[in-house]
Design a protein around this motif. Structure first.
Motif, PDB file in Angstrom:
ATOM      1  N   TYR A  12     -93.977  37.142 -12.268  1.00 38.48           N
ATOM      2  CA  TYR A  12     -92.790  36.419 -11.502  1.00 38.48           C
ATOM      3  C   TYR A  12     -93.092  35.033 -12.571  1.00 38.48           C
ATOM      4  CZ  TYR A  12     -91.649  39.282  -7.237  1.00 38.48           C
ATOM      5  OH  TYR A  12     -92.183  39.987  -7.385  1.00 38.48           O
TER       6      TYR A  12
ATOM      7  N   ILE B 153     -85.329  39.718 -14.108  1.00 38.25           N
ATOM      8  CA  ILE B 153     -85.275  39.106 -12.540  1.00 38.25           C
ATOM      9  C   ILE B 153     -86.563  39.679 -11.296  1.00 38.25           C
ATOM     10  CG2 ILE B 153     -82.825  39.004 -11.354  1.00 38.25           C
ATOM     11  CD1 ILE B 153     -81.149  39.264 -13.672  1.00 38.25           C
ATOM     12  N   ALA B 154     -86.582  39.462 -11.009  1.00 40.73           N
ATOM     13  CA  ALA B 154     -86.969  39.493 -10.246  1.00 40.73           C
ATOM     14  C   ALA B 154     -86.345  39.626  -8.571  1.00 40.73           C
ATOM     15  CB  ALA B 154     -88.486  38.376  -9.369  1.00 40.73           C
TER      16      ALA B 154
ATOM     17  N   LYS C 152     -84.553  45.650  -4.425  1.00 37.28           N
ATOM     18  CA  LYS C 152     -85.306  44.430  -4.282  1.00 37.28           C
ATOM     19  C   LYS C 152     -85.904  44.361  -5.117  1.00 37.28           C
ATOM     20  CE  LYS C 152     -83.080  42.204  -1.358  1.00 37.28           C
ATOM     21  NZ  LYS C 152     -82.674  40.310  -1.574  1.00 37.28           N
TER      22      LYS C 152
ATOM     23  N   GLN D 256     -87.044  37.892  -4.964  1.00 39.22           N
ATOM     24  CA  GLN D 256     -85.996  36.772  -4.722  1.00 39.22           C
ATOM     25  C   GLN D 256     -84.705  35.813  -5.437  1.00 39.22           C
ATOM     26  OE1 GLN D 256     -88.700  34.828  -7.577  1.00 39.22           O
ATOM     27  NE2 GLN D 256     -90.455  34.766  -7.143  1.00 39.22           N
ATOM     28  N   VAL D 257     -83.915  37.029  -5.610  1.00 39.50           N
ATOM     29  CA  VAL D 257     -82.536  36.802  -5.875  1.00 39.50           C
ATOM     30  C   VAL D 257     -81.517  36.556  -4.419  1.00 39.50           C
ATOM     31  CG1 VAL D 257     -80.349  37.475  -6.472  1.00 39.50           C
ATOM     32  CG2 VAL D 257     -82.534  38.012  -7.648  1.00 39.50           C
ATOM     33  N   ARG D 258     -81.516  34.998  -4.181  1.00 41.96           N
ATOM     34  CA  ARG D 258     -79.998  34.589  -2.961  1.00 41.96           C
ATOM     35  C   ARG D 258     -78.974  35.375  -2.855  1.00 41.96           C
ATOM     36  NH1 ARG D 258     -81.352  29.160  -2.175  1.00 41.96           N
ATOM     37  NH2 ARG D 258     -81.055  29.435  -0.443  1.00 41.96           N
TER      38      ARG D 258
ATOM     39  N   ASP E 217     -81.338  31.682  -9.034  1.00 41.58           N
ATOM     40  CA  ASP E 217     -82.914  31.787  -8.428  1.00 41.58           C
ATOM     41  C   ASP E 217     -83.168  33.161  -8.917  1.00 41.58           C
ATOM     42  OD1 ASP E 217     -83.374  29.510  -7.262  1.00 41.58           O
ATOM     43  OD2 ASP E 217     -82.300  30.330  -5.383  1.00 41.58           O
ATOM     44  N   GLY E 218     -84.627  33.695  -9.144  1.00 43.92           N
ATOM     45  CA  GLY E 218     -84.999  34.956  -9.806  1.00 43.92           C
ATOM     46  C   GLY E 218     -84.625  35.487 -10.884  1.00 43.92           C
TER      47      GLY E 218
ATOM     48  N   ASP F  78     -87.913  45.293  -9.748  1.00 41.73           N
ATOM     49  CA  ASP F  78     -87.441  43.704 -10.811  1.00 41.73           C
ATOM     50  C   ASP F  78     -86.703  44.537 -11.652  1.00 41.73           C
ATOM     51  OD1 ASP F  78     -89.491  41.842  -9.191  1.00 41.73           O
ATOM     52  OD2 ASP F  78     -90.692  43.382 -10.456  1.00 41.73           O
TER      53      ASP F  78
END
Length: 664
Positions: free
Chosen positions: A201, A85-86, A118, A89-91, A139-140, A120
């Protein structure tokens, strides 16, 4: 006339020339530098840029499947996942955290911290496709496939199949090692994107080289017969507490190994399974007598009426420190057939003196003794037959006729009896029936290979007649009899400790079934059983029990259409014509190398999700997709092998693992 100061400092043309030259030199230097960077060093700097913004990762390839002859999976690679999980990039971090808590439920606080800062997050799992099905759309979140080797049949045939090294995807033992280059597949390569902080990623669509699945290997093993062999051997260890036991089932017509089981007691006193059926040799005892008899018949050194004296059970031989003895002393003279029937050491020793050492040696070698069979398995033993120039008068020849002074492996003995069943043709034993590449194309199919004509069909038929007498009511192997008739020979051999024979024994039986149209060769050897130790009382009854179980089993490689009642009015085995005189059976074999003619592949279907259904409904669903079904347990389906979502050719076998729900 001298110029004044004002005149000396004011010369615009000179200054312009110097300025222009300076500018031209600067421009040339810039162009040269740009050309050098672009032309001479452009490739280097482009590589540096790519390395700073991308990274490469090896994509693991799934190992190929190993199945039994009916397509039931014995070893498979199940696809599992880890989750990367990045954080940047998680919205929707709250939604992701909620779904993760519901579907995964481990390391939730660590994920919460990573999302808040924020950073990883990595969850190594392994997780199933059902567990991550909702997460993978967010996302992410980047699921990474990993593969775990699983053996759906548990310990069944594990010494044959082998296993992998704990820290790498390579075969360590058994067929996993022997076929590692075929099963391993070809790893792929994926391109990852790196940010300014060096974090990587997943980059969908940027797979530099996809992984290629390993080849699918179909064995000659019959799962039903393998279960019978292993279960019977385990029962013997519970009842008689032996030190070692071996069982081999072989198809004499093709050389295919249908089952092989071995169990022994290790140095710590624990029972362990092993592959001694290929890797260990022993003195065969009386099970070797038919091969000396075959040599005598083939060379015309004996007739059906020739007789020798049984010496009332004790025969002193010049050059031997001990007399030759019979466990069952006979009073009347013995023919060769009668010597096999009552397993007389004395009679076989006397008859064997009609052979020269070279003739006796070559006859044993013709049946495959003292040479590896070439079966597809690492570490096969070759056995021992002493060279004829080392044979001493009254020693090795007589000992070999009784099954001593030589050493054989269980697979060699099974192949040799297969030659007697197959009209003298010695077949090369085989474990691999078929190999398919990742696209499903057959690249190898076993073709029966005749190693040599060990004896003529007429001699083989005569020896089969002797074996019929040996396994009849008046013979030593009568307790092996089942419907269809069994031909065979018992063996009881003394064991060697520190170079000397001791008062410990191994019981054995080598049988051919059915009598009139052999489909199976069975070899059993039980070393140092508690209580009785004769082959006729330990090994022969075990063969009879296993054959009855094979006849009662739902699915075995036995052709029951050829097992019609052969009891009433059955023609004598010794008198019946050899199969060489009959019209040859029509079989279709794929030669190696394969012909260029294409083969239409079976249609592939996806395995449906039947977890939670009753066995009946799950079976119906799988049948509708064109699959065969094998059931383990009963009640509600817990899982399938292969799992739902995997693609497999129609006609292959899907295993259902079911269990009855527990009462509340």
């Amino acid at each position: 006339m001298k110029r004044g100061p004002a005149e000396r400092t004011t010369n615009p043309d000179g200054r312009l020339r110097w300025l222009s030259a300076f500018l031209l030199l600067g421009a040339a230097a810039m162009v040269g530098r740009a050309g050098y960077l672009q032309l001479a060093r452009g490739g280097d700097y482009a590589s540096i840029a790519r390395s700073e913004r991308t990274a490469r990762r090896v994509v693991e390839a799934p190992r190929g499947v190993i199945t039994d002859r009916a397509g039931t999976h014995l070893a498979t690679s199940l696809e599992r996942y880890r989750i990367d999980i990045a954080g940047v990039q998680v919205r929707y971090p709250d939604s992701l955290l909620r779904i993760y808590r519901q579907d995964i439920g481990r390391d939730v606080r660590r994920l919460e911290t990573a999302l808040r800062t924020k950073r990883d997050f990595y969850a190594h799992g392994p997780f199933t496709a059902m567990q991550i099905r909702r997460l993978r759309t967010m996302d992410g979140v980047y699921p990474r496939p990993i593969y775990r080797r699983e053996y759906p049949s548990g310990p069944l045939a594990r010494p044959l199949i082998g296993n992998l090294w704990a820290d790498r995807n390579e075969g360590r033992t058994g067929l996993e090692r022997f076929l590692d280059s075929l099963l391993a597949g070809v790893p792929g390569e994926a391109v990852l994107i790196k940010d300014a902080g060096g974090r990587t990623y997943e980059s969908p669509g940027r797979v530099a080289r996809p992984a290629v699945r390993g080849h699918e290997v179909t064995l000659t093993i019959d799962r039903e017969l393998q279960e019978i062999a292993e279960g019977s051997l385990a029962a013997v260890f519970r009842e008689a507490n032996p030190r070692r036991g071996d069982i081999v089932f072989l198809d004499p017509r093709t050389g295919e190994v249908l089952a092989a089981a071995a169990r022994e007691v290790d140095s710590l006193g624990a029972e362990v399974v092993s592959a001694s059926f290929f890797g260990s040799s022993f003195e065969p005892g009386s099970t070797a007598k038919p091969f000396t008899a075959a040599a005598l018949l083939a060379l015309g050194r004996v007739t059906s009426t020739d007789e020798v004296s049984p010496e009332k059970g004790v025969w002193p031989v010049a050059g031997r420190s001990r007399p030759v003895r019979d466990d069952h002393p006979q009073k009347n003279p013995l023919t060769l057939a009668r010597a096999i029937q009552v397993s007389s050491n004395i009679a076989m020793g006397k008859f064997s003196q009609r052979l020269t050492p070279a003739e006796h040696y070559e006859a044993l070698r013709a049946f495959g003794f003292a040479s590896p069979t070439g079966v597809e398995f690492p570490g096969e033993a070759s056995g021992v037959v002493p060279r004829p120039e080392r044979w001493r008068a009254g020693q090795e020849g007589i000992s070999a006729a009784m099954g001593y002074a030589i050493q054989v492996t269980p697979i060699q003995l099974a192949a040799a009896y297969g030659a007697l069943a197959n009209d003298g043709r010695l077949m090369a034993p085989a474990l691999i029936r078929e190999i398919r590449d990742p696209d499903g194309k057959v690249i190898y199919r076993h073709q029966p290979l005749v190693v040599r004509q060990a004896v003529t069909p007429e001699v083989a038929a005569t020896i089969r007649g002797y074996l019929a007498l040996s396994a009849a009511d008046s013979g030593t192997g009568s307790r092996a009899q089942v419907r269809g008739g069994v031909l065979g020979k018992t063996g009881t051999a003394r064991l060697v400790r520190n170079g000397r024979y001791v008062d410990e024994h191994a019981a054995s039986f080598a049988g051919i079934f059915p009598a009139n149209d052999p489909q199976l060769v069975v070899v059993v050897r039980i070393e140092r059983p508690r209580g009785g130790y004769y082959g006729g009382t330990v090994a022969a009854p075990l063969v009879g029990r296993m054959l009855r179980q094979a006849l009662a089993a739902r699915r075995t490689s036995l052709d029951r259409t050829r097992l019609a009642d052969q009891g009433a009015g059955r023609q004598s085995v010794a008198a019946r014509p050899s199969t060489a005189d009959r019209e040859p059976e029509r079989r279709s074999w794929v030669p190696i190398p394969l012909p260029p003619v294409g083969r239409e592949a079976a249609p592939a279907h996806e395995v449906p999700d039947v977890v939670g259904l009753s066995v009946r409904k799950a079976t119906a669903a799988l049948h509708r997709r064109g699959f065969q079904v094998r059931l383990e347990g009963g009640g509600v389906v817990q899982r399938t092998v292969p799992e739902s979502g995997e693609t497999m050719d129609a006609g292959k076998t899907v295993m259902i693992v079911a269990a009855r729900p527990r009462a509340p």
